[in-house]
Design an enzyme around this catalytic site. Structure first.
Site, short mmCIF file in Angstrom:
data_model
loop_
_atom_site.label_atom_id
_atom_site.label_comp_id
_atom_site.label_asym_id
_atom_site.label_seq_id
_atom_site.Cartn_x
_atom_site.Cartn_y
_atom_site.Cartn_z
N SER A 166 78.97 34.20 -23.67
CA SER A 166 79.65 33.09 -24.33
C SER A 166 79.80 33.41 -25.81
CB SER A 166 78.84 31.80 -24.14
OG SER A 166 79.49 30.72 -24.74
N GLY A 167 81.02 33.26 -26.33
CA GLY A 167 81.27 33.56 -27.75
C GLY A 167 81.67 34.99 -28.02
N THR A 171 88.41 34.47 -24.58
CA THR A 171 89.63 33.66 -24.59
C THR A 171 90.65 34.21 -25.59
OG1 THR A 171 88.42 31.69 -23.89
CG2 THR A 171 90.54 31.34 -24.97
N ASN A 215 79.77 29.20 -30.18
CA ASN A 215 81.21 29.40 -30.31
C ASN A 215 81.87 28.07 -30.66
OD1 ASN A 215 83.86 30.15 -30.04
ND2 ASN A 215 83.68 30.90 -27.94
N SER A 218 84.72 27.28 -27.42
CA SER A 218 84.24 27.87 -26.17
C SER A 218 84.98 27.27 -24.98
CB SER A 218 82.74 27.62 -26.02
OG SER A 218 82.27 28.11 -24.78
N SER A 219 85.50 28.13 -24.10
CA SER A 219 86.14 27.65 -22.87
C SER A 219 85.07 27.10 -21.94
CB SER A 219 86.87 28.80 -22.16
OG SER A 219 87.89 29.33 -22.97
N GLY A 445 81.34 32.70 -20.11
CA GLY A 445 80.43 33.81 -20.35
C GLY A 445 79.07 33.53 -19.74
N GLU A 447 75.36 32.53 -19.44
CA GLU A 447 74.63 31.51 -20.20
C GLU A 447 73.19 31.45 -19.73
OE1 GLU A 447 78.27 28.42 -21.26
OE2 GLU A 447 76.80 27.87 -19.73
#
Length: 484
Positions: A166-167, A171, A215, A218-219, A445, A447
């Protein structure tokens, strides 16, 4: 293995005290039993290891190694050191065979020159590896493969998997590849379809992205975008598939995080008249749906300006004024729904909507076009059990009523998100003209939190399965070729 020549000053890697940390060391001596004594360069501490277990350090050229399969020694610290070396020189892309590794600089001053149109043109029709590593080359490789298949009279769809923590910048990488494909498949100076495909990004981000601790954008959903190409291999349309929207974020956020961007955009960007018509006249901090976390704003982001951008994206994908109004009313209903307070009914009759919340209940019912507010109240405070012979009404407790309210808010938002994606597809999909597609997968991502919910299980399981599929396609296929 250590080289058979001199052992003095040979460089190797040793583990640091922090998990995942590697420290460079030099071999100062070796004994007759094959053991080696190492001195860490940064701390001057000494340690011992077996010579055959040492992870030797590479001598890197000035710009590092662009393709890490060419490193003399290939192991975890060697890969990380090369990435760190290149990143320090603002090289955020590095290959490992057909894989492009991106290191997110979180700095547009570094990133923007990488996406100039003059650079984009250079990657057009170039062989993979002919130019420095770039995500453009990955998109070009996919495009060249569908062109090559077409020349042989075949349809060979391609897919690009974007994975990472994540981050990590997944995206943004997807958007860059979509822009590249839109550019290389232009018909004349403009491409209406490409513009509409790119316009769907800010819309999906507003409703599906949120600020997390890692992020700012973040998606919180997975998406697979099929970029459709016609017989002339111009971009003809697109289909968006979405997976696993994180609906729990609608009603609950961790400290320092936000709910979905659109709620903050709405409260910051609506005119006083629009707010009055939607019964949203309180300041943003008054709404319990978004005030449970200490984070109400993102540095450098103007939520009011972002609402204008989101509305522009709605128009670009073909949403009418009526559609935009429906979406706005649904969002307002979700915000107000969370404001409802329940109280214990008389004679232990279960929970009921508190008297102070009855006006809000009426506003929610009106926004949802419910004919009678009492129907909504009954749905929140009671449940029906249908047996073979009868229907029994059961009064909910206070806790159950709150859960019912939150469940309705999450369901409404989930349905709204699905409807928006369907509206995008109504405008974008053109199956009749499509002869091949390039799919780009952008999912959550990895986690790992102190307390992990069911969503984290699904997210991490999906990532592991995709990684397994990727390993099978890349490494097992290579192995089969060598065996053949």
């Amino acid at each position: 293995l250590l080289p058979p020549s001199t052992m003095d000053d040979t460089r190797a890697w040793v583990r640091g005290e922090v998990d995942g940390e590697w420290l460079e060391a030099r071999v100062v001596s070796r004994d007759a039993d094959g053991g080696a004594t190492l001195e860490t360069l940064s701390t001057k501490e000494q340690s011992t290891a077996k010579a055959e277990e040492l992870l030797l350090a590479n001598e890197l050229p000035e710009q590092g190694v662009e393709d890490m399969t060419r490193l003399n020694y290939l192991h975890e610290p060697a890969l990380l050191n090369n990435l760190r070396h290149r990143f320090a020189l603002d090289h955020i892309y590095t290959y490992t065979g057909k894989i492009c590794i991106a290191v997110n600089p979180f700095n547009w001053a570094v990133s923007k020159p990488l996406y100039a149109e003059s650079l984009l043109v250079k990657y057009r029709a170039k062989e993979f590896g002919q130019l420095p590593p770039h995500v453009y080359a990955i998109a070009e490789e996919g495009y060249q493969r569908i062109l090559a298949a077409s020349a042989l009279g075949k349809q060979d769809n391609q897919s690009i998997l974007v994975s990472g923590e994540s981050g990590a910048g997944k995206t943004e990488s997807v958007k860059v590849m979509m822009q590249y494909l839109a550019f290389v498949s232009k018909s004349g100076d403009t491409n209406r379809v490409a513009e509409q495909v790119l316009a769907s990004n800010p819309l999906l981000e507003a409703f599906g992205n949120a600020r997390t601790l890692r992020n700012n954008n973040s998606s919180r959903f997975g998406k697979f975008i099929e970029i459709q190409f016609n017989n002339a291999y111009r971009m003809a349309g697109a289909r968006i598939h979405v997976y696993l929207l994180e609906k729990s974020r609608v009603t609950q956020q961790s400290e320092g995080e936000r709910s979905y961007h659109i709620f903050y955009q709405l409260l910051a960007g609506l005119s006083p008249e629009e707010k009055a018509s939607l019964h949203l006249e309180e300041p943003a901090s008054a709404y319990s749906l978004i005030n449970g976390s200490s984070c109400m704003a993102i540095d450098g982001v103007d939520d009011a300006q972002e609402l204008t951008r989101t509305r522009g994206a709605m128009e670009a994908v073909g949403m009418s004024e009526a559609d935009k109004g429906d979406a706005t009313r649904c969002l307002a209903a979700v915000l107000l729904l969370a404001q409802l307070v329940f109280e214990q009914g008389e004679d232990d009759q279960g929970a009921s909507v508190a008297a102070a919340s009855l006006p809000t209940l009426g506003h929610v019912a009106g926004l949802l076009s419910a004919e009678v507010a009492d129907d909504l109240s009954g749905a929140l405070c009671k449940r029906r059990l249908v047996t073979r012979d009868d229907t029994i009404t059961v009064h909910l407790t206070l806790e159950q009523a709150r859960d019912s309210r939150d469940a309705l808010a999450k369901a409404l938002y989930g349905r709204l998100f699905g409807w928006l994606v369907a509206r995008c597809n109504d405008k974008l999909v053109d199956d009749r003209a499509a002869s091949a597609f390039i799919g780009i997968l952008d999912i959550f991502g990895f986690e790992a939190f102190k307390v992990n919910s069911f969503e984290q299980l699904c997210i991490n399981y999906a990532n592991e399965r995709l990684q397994q599929q990727f390993n099978w396609n890349v490494f097992k296929a290579e192995q089969a070729e060598y065996e053949a």
